[in-house]
Motif scaffolding. Structure first.
Motif, PDB file in Angstrom:
ATOM      1  N   PRO A   1       0.859  -1.182   0.000  1.00 40.08           N
ATOM      2  CA  PRO A   1       0.000   0.000   0.000  1.00 40.08           C
ATOM      3  C   PRO A   1       0.899   1.238   0.000  1.00 40.08           C
ATOM      4  CG  PRO A   1      -0.590  -1.499   1.780  1.00 40.08           C
ATOM      5  CD  PRO A   1       0.681  -2.002   1.170  1.00 40.08           C
ATOM      6  N   VAL A   2       0.498   2.265  -0.719  1.00 38.76           N
ATOM      7  CA  VAL A   2       1.306   3.468  -0.837  1.00 38.76           C
ATOM      8  C   VAL A   2       0.518   4.658  -0.313  1.00 38.76           C
ATOM      9  CG1 VAL A   2       2.452   5.032  -2.453  1.00 38.76           C
ATOM     10  CG2 VAL A   2       2.556   2.577  -2.824  1.00 38.76           C
ATOM     11  N   LEU A   3       1.135   5.445   0.539  1.00 42.38           N
ATOM     12  CA  LEU A   3       0.563   6.671   1.057  1.00 42.38           C
ATOM     13  C   LEU A   3       1.242   7.832   0.351  1.00 42.38           C
ATOM     14  CD1 LEU A   3      -1.147   8.246   3.130  1.00 42.38           C
ATOM     15  CD2 LEU A   3       0.759   8.000   4.719  1.00 42.38           C
ATOM     16  N   LEU A   4       0.478   8.611  -0.396  1.00 42.36           N
ATOM     17  CA  LEU A   4       1.006   9.740  -1.150  1.00 42.36           C
ATOM     18  C   LEU A   4       0.865  11.000  -0.317  1.00 42.36           C
ATOM     19  CD1 LEU A   4       1.990  11.055  -3.812  1.00 42.36           C
ATOM     20  CD2 LEU A   4      -0.403  11.193  -4.489  1.00 42.36           C
ATOM     21  N   VAL A   5       1.965  11.705  -0.108  1.00 46.19           N
ATOM     22  CA  VAL A   5       1.937  12.960   0.644  1.00 46.19           C
ATOM     23  C   VAL A   5       2.631  14.053  -0.162  1.00 46.19           C
ATOM     24  CG1 VAL A   5       1.818  11.882   2.924  1.00 46.19           C
ATOM     25  CG2 VAL A   5       4.045  12.347   1.908  1.00 46.19           C
ATOM     26  N   ARG A   6       2.254  15.302   0.126  1.00 50.61           N
ATOM     27  CA  ARG A   6       2.807  16.447  -0.602  1.00 50.61           C
ATOM     28  C   ARG A   6       4.204  16.840  -0.134  1.00 50.61           C
ATOM     29  NH1 ARG A   6      -2.428  17.855   0.248  1.00 50.61           N
ATOM     30  NH2 ARG A   6      -1.954  19.003   2.115  1.00 50.61           N
ATOM     31  N   ASP A   7       4.449  16.680   1.170  1.00 54.17           N
ATOM     32  CA  ASP A   7       5.728  17.110   1.719  1.00 54.17           C
ATOM     33  C   ASP A   7       6.027  16.341   3.004  1.00 54.17           C
ATOM     34  OD1 ASP A   7       4.259  18.416   3.842  1.00 54.17           O
ATOM     35  OD2 ASP A   7       3.981  20.134   2.519  1.00 54.17           O
ATOM     36  N   LEU A   8       7.215  16.530   3.518  1.00 51.62           N
ATOM     37  CA  LEU A   8       7.624  15.793   4.727  1.00 51.62           C
ATOM     38  C   LEU A   8       6.803  16.184   5.944  1.00 51.62           C
ATOM     39  CD1 LEU A   8      11.504  15.701   4.312  1.00 51.62           C
ATOM     40  CD2 LEU A   8       9.883  13.814   4.080  1.00 51.62           C
ATOM     41  N   ASP A   9       6.384  17.451   6.020  1.00 49.29           N
ATOM     42  CA  ASP A   9       5.556  17.869   7.151  1.00 49.29           C
ATOM     43  C   ASP A   9       4.238  17.109   7.177  1.00 49.29           C
ATOM     44  OD1 ASP A   9       7.395  19.681   8.164  1.00 49.29           O
ATOM     45  OD2 ASP A   9       6.594  21.356   6.987  1.00 49.29           O
ATOM     46  N   GLN A  10       3.622  16.935   5.996  1.00 51.86           N
ATOM     47  CA  GLN A  10       2.383  16.179   5.932  1.00 51.86           C
ATOM     48  C   GLN A  10       2.629  14.719   6.331  1.00 51.86           C
ATOM     49  OE1 GLN A  10       0.562  15.619   2.072  1.00 51.86           O
ATOM     50  NE2 GLN A  10      -1.477  15.510   2.972  1.00 51.86           N
ATOM     51  N   ALA A  11       3.722  14.137   5.886  1.00 52.28           N
ATOM     52  CA  ALA A  11       4.051  12.757   6.252  1.00 52.28           C
ATOM     53  C   ALA A  11       4.219  12.632   7.766  1.00 52.28           C
ATOM     54  CB  ALA A  11       5.322  12.306   5.534  1.00 52.28           C
ATOM     55  N   ARG A  12       4.933  13.581   8.366  1.00 58.38           N
ATOM     56  CA  ARG A  12       5.138  13.544   9.825  1.00 58.38           C
ATOM     57  C   ARG A  12       3.813  13.654  10.572  1.00 58.38           C
ATOM     58  NH1 ARG A  12       9.525  17.191   8.453  1.00 58.38           N
ATOM     59  NH2 ARG A  12      11.429  15.967   8.391  1.00 58.38           N
ATOM     60  N   ARG A  13       2.937  14.579  10.111  1.00 61.85           N
ATOM     61  CA  ARG A  13       1.636  14.747  10.771  1.00 61.85           C
ATOM     62  C   ARG A  13       0.817  13.457  10.692  1.00 61.85           C
ATOM     63  NH1 ARG A  13       1.828  19.663   8.044  1.00 61.85           N
ATOM     64  NH2 ARG A  13       0.320  18.920   6.517  1.00 61.85           N
ATOM     65  N   LEU A  14       0.804  12.826   9.526  1.00 67.09           N
ATOM     66  CA  LEU A  14       0.038  11.589   9.366  1.00 67.09           C
ATOM     67  C   LEU A  14       0.604  10.460  10.221  1.00 67.09           C
ATOM     68  CD1 LEU A  14      -0.674  11.698   5.541  1.00 67.09           C
ATOM     69  CD2 LEU A  14      -2.335  11.956   7.388  1.00 67.09           C
ATOM     70  N   MET A  15       1.917  10.358  10.281  1.00 60.50           N
ATOM     71  CA  MET A  15       2.543   9.308  11.094  1.00 60.50           C
ATOM     72  C   MET A  15       2.330   9.547  12.578  1.00 60.50           C
ATOM     73  SD  MET A  15       6.065   8.395   9.346  1.00 60.50           S
ATOM     74  CE  MET A  15       6.377   7.958   7.722  1.00 60.50           C
ATOM     75  N   ASP A  16       2.188  10.831  12.967  1.00 60.63           N
ATOM     76  CA  ASP A  16       1.919  11.158  14.364  1.00 60.63           C
ATOM     77  C   ASP A  16       0.443  11.030  14.710  1.00 60.63           C
ATOM     78  OD1 ASP A  16       4.577  11.656  14.832  1.00 60.63           O
ATOM     79  OD2 ASP A  16       4.421  13.826  14.579  1.00 60.63           O
ATOM     80  N   GLY A  17      -0.376  10.664  13.711  1.00 63.91           N
ATOM     81  CA  GLY A  17      -1.796  10.458  13.962  1.00 63.91           C
ATOM     82  C   GLY A  17      -2.637  11.706  13.875  1.00 63.91           C
ATOM     83  N   GLU A  18      -2.062  12.804  13.364  1.00 61.56           N
ATOM     84  CA  GLU A  18      -2.844  14.029  13.220  1.00 61.56           C
ATOM     85  C   GLU A  18      -3.718  13.927  11.977  1.00 61.56           C
ATOM     86  OE1 GLU A  18      -0.469  17.587  13.321  1.00 61.56           O
ATOM     87  OE2 GLU A  18       0.914  16.688  14.751  1.00 61.56           O
ATOM     88  N   PRO A  19      -4.929  14.502  12.025  1.00 63.90           N
ATOM     89  CA  PRO A  19      -5.800  14.453  10.849  1.00 63.90           C
ATOM     90  C   PRO A  19      -5.231  15.309   9.726  1.00 63.90           C
ATOM     91  CG  PRO A  19      -6.768  15.832  12.545  1.00 63.90           C
ATOM     92  CD  PRO A  19      -5.539  15.196  13.135  1.00 63.90           C
ATOM     93  N   PRO A  20      -5.532  14.959   8.458  1.00 64.35           N
ATOM     94  CA  PRO A  20      -5.059  15.767   7.353  1.00 64.35           C
ATOM     95  C   PRO A  20      -5.664  17.156   7.406  1.00 64.35           C
ATOM     96  CG  PRO A  20      -6.506  14.028   6.557  1.00 64.35           C
ATOM     97  CD  PRO A  20      -6.313  13.832   8.024  1.00 64.35           C
ATOM     98  N   THR A  21      -4.922  18.139   6.900  1.00 66.20           N
ATOM     99  CA  THR A  21      -5.389  19.512   6.952  1.00 66.20           C
ATOM    100  C   THR A  21      -6.108  19.934   5.695  1.00 66.20           C
ATOM    101  OG1 THR A  21      -3.262  20.288   6.159  1.00 66.20           O
ATOM    102  CG2 THR A  21      -3.592  20.241   8.545  1.00 66.20           C
ATOM    103  N   GLY A  22      -6.225  19.077   4.697  1.00 68.36           N
ATOM    104  CA  GLY A  22      -6.965  19.421   3.492  1.00 68.36           C
ATOM    105  C   GLY A  22      -6.213  20.389   2.618  1.00 68.36           C
ATOM    106  N   SER A  23      -6.518  21.665   2.762  1.00 72.25           N
ATOM    107  CA  SER A  23      -5.941  22.668   1.878  1.00 72.25           C
ATOM    108  C   SER A  23      -4.543  23.088   2.294  1.00 72.25           C
ATOM    109  CB  SER A  23      -6.849  23.887   1.824  1.00 72.25           C
ATOM    110  OG  SER A  23      -6.947  24.455   3.105  1.00 72.25           O
ATOM    111  N   GLY A  24      -3.993  22.492   3.350  1.00 69.80           N
ATOM    112  CA  GLY A  24      -2.654  22.845   3.766  1.00 69.80           C
ATOM    113  C   GLY A  24      -2.630  23.954   4.796  1.00 69.80           C
ATOM    114  N   THR A  25      -3.802  24.476   5.172  1.00 64.13           N
ATOM    115  CA  THR A  25      -3.853  25.505   6.190  1.00 64.13           C
ATOM    116  C   THR A  25      -4.334  24.882   7.483  1.00 64.13           C
ATOM    117  OG1 THR A  25      -6.135  26.100   5.747  1.00 64.13           O
ATOM    118  CG2 THR A  25      -4.441  27.244   4.465  1.00 64.13           C
ATOM    119  N   ASP A  26      -4.049  25.529   8.594  1.00 63.30           N
ATOM    120  CA  ASP A  26      -4.492  25.030   9.885  1.00 63.30           C
ATOM    121  C   ASP A  26      -5.778  25.710  10.338  1.00 63.30           C
ATOM    122  OD1 ASP A  26      -2.418  23.233  10.082  1.00 63.30           O
ATOM    123  OD2 ASP A  26      -1.075  24.707  10.975  1.00 63.30           O
ATOM    124  N   THR A  27      -6.462  26.410   9.437  1.00 60.66           N
ATOM    125  CA  THR A  27      -7.698  27.083   9.755  1.00 60.66           C
ATOM    126  C   THR A  27      -8.799  26.051   9.933  1.00 60.66           C
ATOM    127  OG1 THR A  27      -7.003  28.928   8.377  1.00 60.66           O
ATOM    128  CG2 THR A  27      -9.322  28.852   9.010  1.00 60.66           C
TER     129      THR A  27
END
Length: 174
Positions: free
Chosen positions: A39-65
């Motif tokens: 299975p492959v998990l596609l991420v935009r950048d390393l920050d997104q990969a770290r957030r996903l591995m830490d169990g944080e929900p995806p931010t969608g548009s890349g903002t924290d709003t």
């Protein structure tokens, strides 16, 4: 002529690959190199990969709003956090993707949501989703809304994106 013996494919029950890329082509090339069906998990950048591995929900548009709890387009109410949409207080039978589309469009307050914004917000990717995928999803959503008697319009703005309106009125956020 060189002979190359292929290593056996990776077969571990909990294994997966995290790929930082902006294109689906990169994933296909990586799968060929790995000779696996991981299975492959596609991420935009390393920050997104770290957030996903830490169990944080995806931010969608890349903002924290944070998203509003409820969005309204006329008598249509969208509750993105609950994955629900209601027409005149009656729940609609929509998929999570369709509710995401409605939420993204309603969140733009009647102005145009670009295709790029829709892809990021609804599909959670920066690319790899063609506009034909968006148009197919919108076509299915329009049919379901029409069948349920929902009086909202999802209009295509050629070359730019989509917008939503109810009787010519703007949307509101509660």
């Amino acid at each position: 002529m060189s002979t190359h013996t292929q290593d056996p494919p990776l077969r571990h029950q909990d294994a997966y690959a995290v790929v930082v890329t902006e294109t689906v082509d990169d994933i296909e090339q990586l799968n060929e190199l790995l000779h696996s069906n991981l299975p492959v998990l596609l991420v935009r950048d390393l920050d997104q990969a770290r957030r996903l591995m830490d169990g944080e929900p995806p931010t969608g548009s890349g903002t924290d709003t944070p998203r509003p709890a409820r969005l309204r387009v006329g008598r249509l109410e969208i509750r993105p956090e609950e994955q629900r949409a209601l027409w005149r207080d009656a729940p609609l039978e929509l998929t999570a993707q369709e509710i995401g589309l409605l939420g993204c469009l309603a969140g733009h307050g009647g102005s145009v949501a670009s295709y790029r914004e829709l892809v990021q917000d609804v599909w959670g990717a920066s690319c790899g989703v063609d506009t034909t995928v968006i148009h197919s999803a919108v076509r299915r959503l329009r049919r379901k809304l029409e069948k349920a008697g929902v009086d909202v319009e999802i209009a295509s703005v050629r070359g730019h994106g989509l917008r939503i309106a109810y009787g010519g009125q703007q949307t509101s956020v509660n």
